[in-house]
Write a protein that holds these residues in place. Sequence first.
Motif, PDB file in Angstrom:
ATOM      1  N   ALA A 169       0.829  -1.210   0.000  1.00 11.40           N
ATOM      2  CA  ALA A 169       0.000   0.000   0.000  1.00 11.40           C
ATOM      3  C   ALA A 169       0.860   1.255   0.000  1.00 11.40           C
ATOM      4  N   SER A 170       2.028   1.183   0.603  1.00  8.24           N
ATOM      5  CA  SER A 170       2.930   2.342   0.642  1.00  8.24           C
ATOM      6  C   SER A 170       4.364   1.849   0.704  1.00  8.24           C
ATOM      7  N   LYS A 171       5.284   2.676   0.224  1.00  7.61           N
ATOM      8  CA  LYS A 171       6.704   2.303   0.244  1.00  7.61           C
ATOM      9  C   LYS A 171       7.247   2.230   1.666  1.00  7.61           C
ATOM     10  N   SER A 172       6.657   3.021   2.533  1.00  6.41           N
ATOM     11  CA  SER A 172       7.142   3.029   3.918  1.00  6.41           C
ATOM     12  C   SER A 172       6.806   1.729   4.640  1.00  6.41           C
ATOM     13  N   ASN A 173       5.795   1.030   4.178  1.00  6.06           N
ATOM     14  CA  ASN A 173       5.396  -0.211   4.833  1.00  6.06           C
ATOM     15  C   ASN A 173       5.286  -1.312   3.778  1.00  6.06           C
ATOM     16  N   PRO A 174       6.414  -1.890   3.368  1.00 12.66           N
ATOM     17  CA  PRO A 174       6.386  -2.875   2.285  1.00 12.66           C
ATOM     18  C   PRO A 174       5.663  -4.171   2.636  1.00 12.66           C
ATOM     19  N   GLU A 175       5.408  -4.394   3.913  1.00  9.11           N
ATOM     20  CA  GLU A 175       4.733  -5.627   4.309  1.00  9.11           C
ATOM     21  C   GLU A 175       3.220  -5.497   4.275  1.00  9.11           C
ATOM     22  N   ALA A 176       2.712  -4.303   3.997  1.00 11.23           N
ATOM     23  CA  ALA A 176       1.264  -4.078   4.010  1.00 11.23           C
ATOM     24  C   ALA A 176       0.641  -4.609   2.726  1.00 11.23           C
ATOM     25  N   THR A 177       0.521  -5.929   2.649  1.00  9.09           N
ATOM     26  CA  THR A 177      -0.088  -6.567   1.480  1.00  9.09           C
ATOM     27  C   THR A 177      -1.065  -7.633   1.952  1.00  9.09           C
ATOM     28  N   LEU A 209       9.664  -5.678  -7.201  1.00  6.42           N
ATOM     29  CA  LEU A 209       9.648  -6.382  -5.911  1.00  6.42           C
ATOM     30  C   LEU A 209      11.060  -6.554  -5.369  1.00  6.42           C
ATOM     31  N   ALA A 210      12.018  -6.798  -6.266  1.00  7.11           N
ATOM     32  CA  ALA A 210      13.409  -6.948  -5.812  1.00  7.11           C
ATOM     33  C   ALA A 210      13.942  -5.631  -5.251  1.00  7.11           C
ATOM     34  N   ALA A 211      13.538  -4.520  -5.883  1.00  6.93           N
ATOM     35  CA  ALA A 211      13.970  -3.216  -5.370  1.00  6.93           C
ATOM     36  C   ALA A 211      13.411  -2.964  -3.972  1.00  6.93           C
ATOM     37  N   MET A 212      12.225  -3.500  -3.699  1.00  6.05           N
ATOM     38  CA  MET A 212      11.636  -3.356  -2.368  1.00  6.05           C
ATOM     39  C   MET A 212      12.097  -4.454  -1.408  1.00  6.05           C
ATOM     40  N   GLN A 213      12.961  -5.339  -1.923  1.00  6.06           N
ATOM     41  CA  GLN A 213      13.452  -6.464  -1.130  1.00  6.06           C
ATOM     42  C   GLN A 213      12.298  -7.341  -0.659  1.00  6.06           C
ATOM     43  N   ARG A 214      11.347  -7.563  -1.579  1.00 10.12           N
ATOM     44  CA  ARG A 214      10.221  -8.444  -1.298  1.00 10.12           C
ATOM     45  C   ARG A 214      10.258  -9.609  -2.280  1.00 10.12           C
ATOM     46  N   LYS A 215       9.893 -10.773  -1.797  1.00 11.87           N
ATOM     47  CA  LYS A 215       9.852 -11.962  -2.641  1.00 11.87           C
ATOM     48  C   LYS A 215       8.570 -12.736  -2.352  1.00 11.87           C
ATOM     49  N   PRO A 216       7.446 -12.309  -2.966  1.00 11.35           N
ATOM     50  CA  PRO A 216       6.199 -13.054  -2.746  1.00 11.35           C
ATOM     51  C   PRO A 216       6.342 -14.491  -3.238  1.00 11.35           C
TER      52      PRO A 216
END
Length: 1208
Positions: A610-618, A672-679
Amino acid sequence: MKVLGAGSTVIMTECTSLQFVSPFAFEAMQKVDVVRLASLSDPELRLLLPCLVRMALCAPADQSQSWAQDKKLILRLLSGVEAVNSIVALLSVDFHALEQDASKEQQLRHKLGGGSGESILVSQLQHGLTLEFEHSDSPRRLRLVLSELLAIMNKVSESNGEFFFKSSELFESPVYLEEAADVLCILQAELPSLLPIVDVAEALLHVRNGAWFLCLLVANVPDSFNEVCRGLIKNGERQDEESLGGRRRTDALRFLCKMNPSQALKVRGMVVEECHLPGLGVALTLDHTKNEACEDGVSDLVCFVSGLLLGTNAKVRTWFGTFIRNGQQRKRETSSSVLWQMRRQLLLELMGILPTVRSTRIVEEADVEMEPNVSVYSGLKEEHVVKASALLRLYCALMGIAGLKPTEEEAEQLLQLMTSRPPATPAGVRFVSLSFCMLLAFSTLVSTPEQEQLMVVWLSWMIKEEAYFESTSGVSASFGEMLLLVAMYFHSNQLSAIIDLVCSTLGMKIVIKPSSLSRMKTIFTQEIFTEQVVTAHAVRVPVTSNLSANITGFLPIHCIYQLLRSRSFTKHKVSIKDWIYRQLCETSTPLHPQLLPLIDVYINSILTPASKSNPEATNQPVTEQEILNIFQEVIGGDNIRLNQRFSITAQLLVLYYILSYEEALLANTKTLAAMQRKPKSYSSSLMDQIPIKFLIRQAQGLQQELGGLHSALLRLLATNYPHLCIVDDWICEEEITGTDALLRRMLLTNNAKNHSPKQLQEAFSAVPVSHTQVMQIIEHLTLLSASELIPYAEVLTSNMNQLLNSGVPRRILQTVNKLWMVLNTVMPRRLWVMTVNALQPSIKFVRQQKYTQNDLMIDPLIVLRCDQRVHRCPPLMDITLHMLNGYLLASKAYLSAHLKETAEQDRPSQNNTIGLVGQTDAPEVTREELKNALLAAQDSAAVQILLEICLPTEEEKAKGVNPDSLLRNVQSVITTSTPNKEIEEGEDNLLCNLREVQCLICCLLHQMYIADPNIAKLVHFQGYPCELLPLTVAGIPSMHICLDFIPELIAQPELEKQIFAIQLLSHLCIQYALPKSLSVARLAVNVMGTLLTVLTQAKRYAFFMPTLPSLVSFCRAFPPLYEDIMSLLIQIGQVCASDVATQTRDIDPIITRLQQIKEKPSGWSRICKDSSYKNGSRDTGSMDPDVQLCHCIESTIIEIINMSVSGI
């Protein structure tokens, strides 16, 4: 306006003292009901005398006995009436002479401009018209009335539509009105061509008492009622209340309709059709409404006005809207205004259904929650709900479309009605939805704090009672979803969406200013629905059972969709995954249009925070186990019917979700890689278990009911699963699902249905002994549908190895191939894996490896590592090639997906890339090139293996079979006139398994070359045995593309590639004798001449010995090359001769012969008959390479000469 008001008063009062024809009397005249006529009073009968006297005196057309009796009754009825004598006298006049005089007067008036006082009909009058009429006899009375009437009619025709009022003593004197009416009726009846009734009616509108005269005229000619009404309406004003003429016309038509009430609604239809006299239409409706006794139903007035404003005819809507607006622009309306009467009647109807009984429970709530001065809600009777809804829509149309400005009283009563509480029925749900939308559309109805508080309490009641209404009324689309949706729109400031929602619910397009919603927005977002409350409430809303496009209105799915778009769930950490999963499971056809957008926005909320500040908000994705539960019964078990628990719609939607999720995951890998997220990606084992092709085939038959789902699934398949979108498969499916399949189903017997997979296995076990049982069972299986064949798939594939043994009938092999192709339409991936494992070579004491889907996508060449006997079994080789093509496509998609998944794997860390702008993409480019190189190597390896399969084995060579002889047999059969015996031998050679396999392989290679021409280039740069060139050039239609890169291949430094290029070109020139081939052949001849000067003796021998025969093909294809080729051959011979000159002189005779052949080729044509030349084997007497080359040159030249002389 004062003048108009006075005129209107005169109109209402001028005819009040006169007696009009009653509906009873008019109906009696229409039907000529003598009994009814006899029951009329003398005053009523007096009005109808002109027609009755004419009936009695004139010769009738009806000569029946019944009419003779009726005529006697009429005469008896008239015998006691004194006025009959004067009418009889009127009928005794010479009307022919009267008509001639009237015509002359018309001409005279036209000639003199109509202003002359002279009259042919009437001489100079000594007194006024009234006295003259009194003292005149019947003929003069007729002339007086006719003269006056013609004068008015002439003035009407010259007025150009402008209304005027004509003062006439004759039509105003109350003493002689009846006599004047008698004369008028007799004149119109006897002179219809001179006095058309419509024109007379139009003229009567301009005199005093005109409406009374008009009614009497029509009553005496009852058949003219519709004609007169239509004429008056057609000549009428568009807005009747704006002028005196319009009001007089309206009143006259109202009197006519009161005289004949059964035709009033038909006259109203004429008004709407012509878009004239709107006041008349409303007045007739008011008259009709007063006469009807329906209290609970929707009144005719509401239906009529609603139809005008909400109908599809824009012209009618604009016309009536203008009537409303113009009526409001006049000063204080009086009770004589039709608009005022309409508004008053509507208000009375509204007040008549306002609730009066108050609920005890509601009063208690009001005592707690409301101030003492706020009015209490009360219940709306069930029988009034539909009428209340119709009234609300009508007032919305009046205010929104026609621009009606409600009075304080109207606004107060409307608000009371809107905030009443209906019973929990479908009509009640509809009423609450309309009331809510009307509050949003016309917020000006709420003007005081007390009214605002009333509205807030009512909205709170809506929220509280929503679940009860939905459970009791049985309506899935309740007003609770609309409340949620509006609240979400207010929170996201989507005011235009609210306006669209309001217009859609009300069913009309009205103008709503976004600024008018500001107060409602404050109430919703701060007092009733905060965003957190909206989100928490939405999850608790039950899913819609059996959701489909048949369920209209605003549903929970609309609310969830908007909340997902605004990211409210992730913002407030509310899990929505379970709700969406449950809703997907509760779906049916036809597909609801909101489902696909819901899935798309849900996938986006899973992958994008939802926001860059909270990448886990999915949001959380659907689990693999939940997905498998939906496909559970389709995946395993003998029963292939769809699980009754989950519909095909649910399974297709979940399939769409998985494919869209995987595609979106790959598309957003870098982000997603830029956000360091790997769904998490769904495992390949899950994808292998889902019967994708089976589901797609089911969807194909439901395209109309699935909307855009089928096309969306095809798009995803083409991108991610290209091996499931092979064109041949679609064509095969058309054959399987067409008319032939239907006929086969008609032939399906019970015996075919009774064969079980176990029986099929037993039959295969008996194949070494007997083929009959297997043949019988598989023939029966061909009658089954693809879905019914699924339980037999494992038995069929596991026993394919037994079919490779010698002695198995070809019919069994072909039938198994047919069954395999049918199964391929519903379960291709699983079928391919089983088939590859079944066709592995059986090696004693070595355990066979069981390959998986993933293994075969990584290395498609595993398919070709099958039992060698498959290569000479065309039906099974066809299956193998089909699988190979599929896995090559799957491998491309797999590697592309893998590259995207690991896109950031080789990227340098951010610390290392500082200051290296422009270099960060270098590893990515390298990985892409490596992938392309791997795919090219993979494809070329497959092609090389297939070409190798086309070569005869050692056993076949021992039997004298080779591809070159096979091809030459084909050419000899087609192009030469050999004896019949040779033709038969050629045909026998062609009817072999090797030839059939070669054809299958050539078809596949053709497809591969067309799909990617670079494969053809790579394979030919690699080279392959020259024995296959006749086969590939003749058998692969796309080989002509090689002409594009042969010059590049000839330019290669390797001698082997140059030789292969020239040999390939020689065959292409024969196959494709095109201008392009000629230019490339000329280039090849020049290159050969150049190489002659640079090659050493050993290389010269190695190069020219295999390439010299190609020159014969060049000459056969292109005779213009004859001179160049002959010169080249002589030059080669001379070079060879010079190298051996020091050793021996034996070569000189050969050189001499070559020169003679060049100079006189015709004299050497007999050499072709020499068997030694024909066989190309002369006794060289030497093993010297140059000598051998010279002999080869001689043979080549002689073959060219032989060809040219023979005309081949």
